[in-house]
Write a protein that holds these residues in place. Structure first.
Motif, short mmCIF file in Angstrom:
data_model
loop_
_atom_site.label_atom_id
_atom_site.label_comp_id
_atom_site.label_asym_id
_atom_site.label_seq_id
_atom_site.Cartn_x
_atom_site.Cartn_y
_atom_site.Cartn_z
N ARG A 7 0.79 -1.22 -0.07
CA ARG A 7 -0.03 0.16 0.02
C ARG A 7 0.87 1.28 -0.12
O ARG A 7 1.90 1.40 0.78
N GLY A 8 0.67 1.98 -0.89
CA GLY A 8 1.37 3.60 -0.97
C GLY A 8 0.58 4.53 -1.08
O GLY A 8 -0.47 4.69 -1.80
N ARG A 9 1.32 5.54 -0.64
CA ARG A 9 0.97 7.04 -0.98
C ARG A 9 1.85 8.02 -1.71
O ARG A 9 2.88 7.97 -1.27
N TYR A 10 1.24 8.45 -2.81
CA TYR A 10 2.32 9.26 -3.72
C TYR A 10 2.71 10.62 -2.86
O TYR A 10 1.82 11.07 -2.33
N SER A 11 4.01 11.08 -3.32
CA SER A 11 4.26 12.36 -2.89
C SER A 11 3.49 13.36 -3.65
O SER A 11 2.93 13.09 -4.68
N THR A 12 3.38 14.76 -3.09
CA THR A 12 2.60 15.52 -3.84
C THR A 12 3.37 15.83 -5.28
O THR A 12 2.73 16.20 -6.05
N ASP A 13 4.71 15.98 -5.36
CA ASP A 13 5.29 16.11 -6.49
C ASP A 13 5.21 14.88 -7.43
O ASP A 13 5.02 14.84 -8.77
N SER A 14 4.91 13.82 -7.03
CA SER A 14 4.77 12.69 -8.03
C SER A 14 3.14 12.57 -8.44
O SER A 14 3.09 12.37 -9.51
N PHE A 47 -9.00 5.23 -3.66
CA PHE A 47 -9.45 6.35 -2.91
C PHE A 47 -8.99 5.97 -1.21
O PHE A 47 -9.14 4.97 -0.91
N GLY A 48 -9.08 7.18 -0.47
CA GLY A 48 -8.78 6.87 0.80
C GLY A 48 -7.34 6.91 1.35
O GLY A 48 -6.76 7.98 0.75
N ASP A 49 -6.75 6.65 2.25
CA ASP A 49 -5.60 6.79 2.81
C ASP A 49 -4.61 6.58 1.88
O ASP A 49 -3.38 7.13 1.98
N ASP A 50 -4.64 5.53 1.14
CA ASP A 50 -3.61 5.09 -0.06
C ASP A 50 -4.05 5.35 -1.52
O ASP A 50 -5.36 5.38 -1.80
N ASP A 51 -3.13 5.81 -2.11
CA ASP A 51 -3.16 6.07 -3.67
C ASP A 51 -3.07 4.63 -4.32
O ASP A 51 -3.63 4.65 -5.54
N VAL A 52 -2.51 3.83 -4.00
CA VAL A 52 -2.14 2.60 -4.73
C VAL A 52 -2.21 1.47 -3.80
O VAL A 52 -1.60 1.58 -2.93
N VAL A 53 -2.57 0.21 -4.43
CA VAL A 53 -2.50 -0.82 -3.83
C VAL A 53 -2.04 -2.19 -4.76
O VAL A 53 -2.35 -1.90 -5.81
N ALA A 54 -1.16 -2.95 -4.31
CA ALA A 54 -0.45 -3.78 -5.24
C ALA A 54 -0.54 -5.32 -4.73
O ALA A 54 -0.28 -5.40 -3.41
N LEU A 55 -0.94 -6.42 -5.31
CA LEU A 55 -0.60 -7.65 -5.06
C LEU A 55 0.28 -8.19 -5.69
O LEU A 55 0.52 -8.41 -6.89
N ILE A 56 1.37 -8.90 -4.82
CA ILE A 56 2.79 -9.12 -5.32
C ILE A 56 3.14 -10.60 -4.83
O ILE A 56 2.93 -10.79 -3.68
N GLU A 57 3.61 -11.19 -5.68
CA GLU A 57 4.10 -12.64 -5.16
C GLU A 57 5.64 -12.48 -5.35
O GLU A 57 6.20 -12.41 -6.46
N MET A 76 8.96 8.70 -5.00
CA MET A 76 7.89 8.49 -5.61
C MET A 76 6.47 8.63 -4.27
O MET A 76 5.63 9.24 -4.57
N MET A 77 6.95 7.96 -3.36
CA MET A 77 6.16 7.65 -2.32
C MET A 77 6.40 8.50 -1.01
O MET A 77 7.47 8.80 -0.78
N SER A 78 5.12 9.02 -0.69
CA SER A 78 5.35 9.73 0.82
C SER A 78 5.16 8.90 1.91
O SER A 78 5.48 9.13 3.11
N GLY A 79 4.92 7.65 1.69
CA GLY A 79 4.54 6.45 2.65
C GLY A 79 4.11 5.30 2.18
O GLY A 79 3.50 5.24 1.17
N GLY A 80 4.11 4.32 3.01
CA GLY A 80 3.46 3.08 2.57
C GLY A 80 3.83 1.90 3.45
O GLY A 80 4.38 2.25 4.40
N SER A 81 3.10 0.80 3.22
CA SER A 81 3.52 -0.62 3.99
C SER A 81 3.28 -1.51 3.21
O SER A 81 2.71 -1.81 2.24
N THR A 82 3.90 -2.82 3.68
CA THR A 82 3.81 -4.01 3.11
C THR A 82 3.22 -5.04 3.92
O THR A 82 3.60 -5.06 5.28
N THR A 83 2.05 -5.75 3.86
CA THR A 83 1.72 -6.87 4.50
C THR A 83 1.98 -8.26 3.82
O THR A 83 1.50 -8.34 2.72
N LYS A 84 2.42 -9.14 4.66
CA LYS A 84 2.61 -10.55 4.10
C LYS A 84 1.00 -11.13 4.20
O LYS A 84 0.41 -10.98 5.27
N LEU A 85 0.86 -11.79 3.11
CA LEU A 85 -0.50 -12.36 3.08
C LEU A 85 -0.33 -13.90 3.11
O LEU A 85 0.75 -14.56 2.77
N MET A 86 -1.42 -14.67 3.68
CA MET A 86 -1.36 -15.99 3.86
C MET A 86 -2.68 -16.53 3.19
O MET A 86 -3.62 -15.98 3.03
#
Length: 108
Positions: A7-14, A47-57, A76-86
């Protein structure tokens, strides 16, 4: 291979750059992720707190961390997080292991 939710949030410049010159960020992210030995399954703008979400393997946590570091270091990002899925099967295995381990757990 494990699945991860980025999950990521783009910076204003991006965001300004994307408005001024729209570009396919899924293609850019996918190329980088592929080069690291992982696979981008989906990238969604949202929409919401994040600008983009990605599902990565990815084959392991280190590979996913490297992908996240590349994105973070790009500025490019002003913040984000990664969650490991099961998967459901992995969760079932964890539940069975918890049932076995419960016998040795003492409560206060």
């Amino acid at each position: 291979m494990s699945f991860y939710l980025f999950r990521g949030r783009y910076s204003t410049d991006s965001l300004r750059a994307l408005v001024d010159k729209p570009q396919d960020r899924e293609a850019a992210a996918g190329a980088m992720i592929d080069s690291m030995g992982a696979k981008l399954h989906h990238l969604f703008f949202c929409f919401g707190d994040d600008d983009v979400v990605a599902l990565i393997e990815a084959p392991d946590d280190e590979t996913m961390a490297a992908c996240a570091l590349v994105v973070g270091a790009s500025g490019m990002m002003s913040g984000g997080s990664t969650t490991k899925l099961m998967t459901s099967a992995e969760a079932m295995n964890a539940m069975k292991a918890a049932a076995r381990g419960r016998a040795s757990y003492q409560t206060v």
